[in-house]
Design an enzyme around this catalytic site. Structure first.
Site, short mmCIF file in Angstrom:
data_model
loop_
_atom_site.label_atom_id
_atom_site.label_comp_id
_atom_site.label_asym_id
_atom_site.label_seq_id
_atom_site.Cartn_x
_atom_site.Cartn_y
_atom_site.Cartn_z
N ASN A 46 0.85 -1.19 0.00
CA ASN A 46 0.00 0.00 0.00
C ASN A 46 0.89 1.25 0.00
OD1 ASN A 46 0.62 -0.90 2.67
ND2 ASN A 46 -0.97 0.40 3.54
N ILE A 47 0.40 2.28 -0.67
CA ILE A 47 1.13 3.53 -0.81
C ILE A 47 0.20 4.65 -0.36
CG2 ILE A 47 2.36 5.06 -2.39
CD1 ILE A 47 2.70 2.57 -4.25
N GLU A 48 0.43 5.17 0.84
CA GLU A 48 -0.44 6.21 1.36
C GLU A 48 0.02 7.59 0.90
OE1 GLU A 48 -1.99 3.86 5.34
OE2 GLU A 48 -0.68 5.59 5.60
N CYS A 57 -3.98 0.90 -2.60
CA CYS A 57 -3.85 -0.35 -1.86
C CYS A 57 -2.75 -1.23 -2.44
CB CYS A 57 -5.16 -1.12 -1.90
SG CYS A 57 -6.57 -0.26 -1.22
N GLU A 59 -2.94 -4.37 -3.14
CA GLU A 59 -3.45 -5.26 -4.19
C GLU A 59 -3.43 -4.57 -5.55
OE1 GLU A 59 -4.73 -4.50 -1.21
OE2 GLU A 59 -6.34 -5.88 -0.66
N CYS A 95 -10.32 -4.45 -0.09
CA CYS A 95 -11.40 -3.46 -0.04
C CYS A 95 -12.28 -3.60 -1.29
CB CYS A 95 -10.84 -2.05 0.08
SG CYS A 95 -10.20 -1.37 -1.46
N CYS A 98 -10.56 -2.71 -4.68
CA CYS A 98 -9.64 -3.76 -5.15
C CYS A 98 -10.40 -4.97 -5.66
CB CYS A 98 -8.68 -4.15 -4.04
SG CYS A 98 -7.43 -2.89 -3.71
ZN ZN Z 1 -8.02 -1.99 -1.75
#
Ligand code: ZN
Length: 140
Positions: A46-48, A57, A59, A95, A98
């Site tokens: 994940n890359i915030e 996300c 995925e 989520c 995704c």
């Molecule tokens: Zn997701």
């Protein structure tokens, strides 16, 4: 894609991919490992972003990496998530966004593996996680 050896290999790749996640805000790191139909593995974390809506996300990071390299057919994705620097204590389910992205490329046999470890995991068909999904057939 139900052989335990392959599943464990994919889970290990997802666990390893957590290390490259960028999650300074939630401190919840996710690693994903996507297995192509040709047997290649693409990983992602994940890359915030400070603007939360710009986050991505793990995925989708893995899927977009593979698609951008020309892949369109996938066998399975393994997902592992938990608090940074800790082993996963729960299954990290994908989520809704995704699941929708998986549905764009998933064939009937596509498997979603959520894992706490290589010994503790669950395997789902995407249909179980995204029943009655909206897809390309809906608009053709
Ligand atoms: Zn997701």
């Amino acid at each position: 894609m139900t052989e335990p050896v392959k599943i464990k290999m994919l889970i290990q790749a997802a666990l390893d991919a957590r290390a490259a996640a960028y999650a300074p805000y939630s401190c919840y790191t996710v690693g994903a490992a996507l297995l192509t139909a040709e047997g290649e593995i693409y990983t992602g974390g994940n890359i915030e972003n400070a603007s939360y809506g710009a986050s991505n996300c793990g995925e989708r990071t893995a899927i977009f990496k593979a698609v951008s390299q020309g892949h369109r057919n996938f066998a399975a994705i393994a997902i592992a998530g938990g608090m940074e620097a800790e082993s996963p204590t729960d299954y990290a389910y994908p989520c809704g966004i995704c699941r929708q992205v998986m549905g764009e490329f998933a064939g009937a046999d596509f498997k979603v593996i959520v894992a706490k470890s290589t010994e503790d995991y669950q395997v789902y068909a995407l249909e179980e996680l995204l029943p009655h999904g909206f897809g390309g057939d809906s608009i053709r």
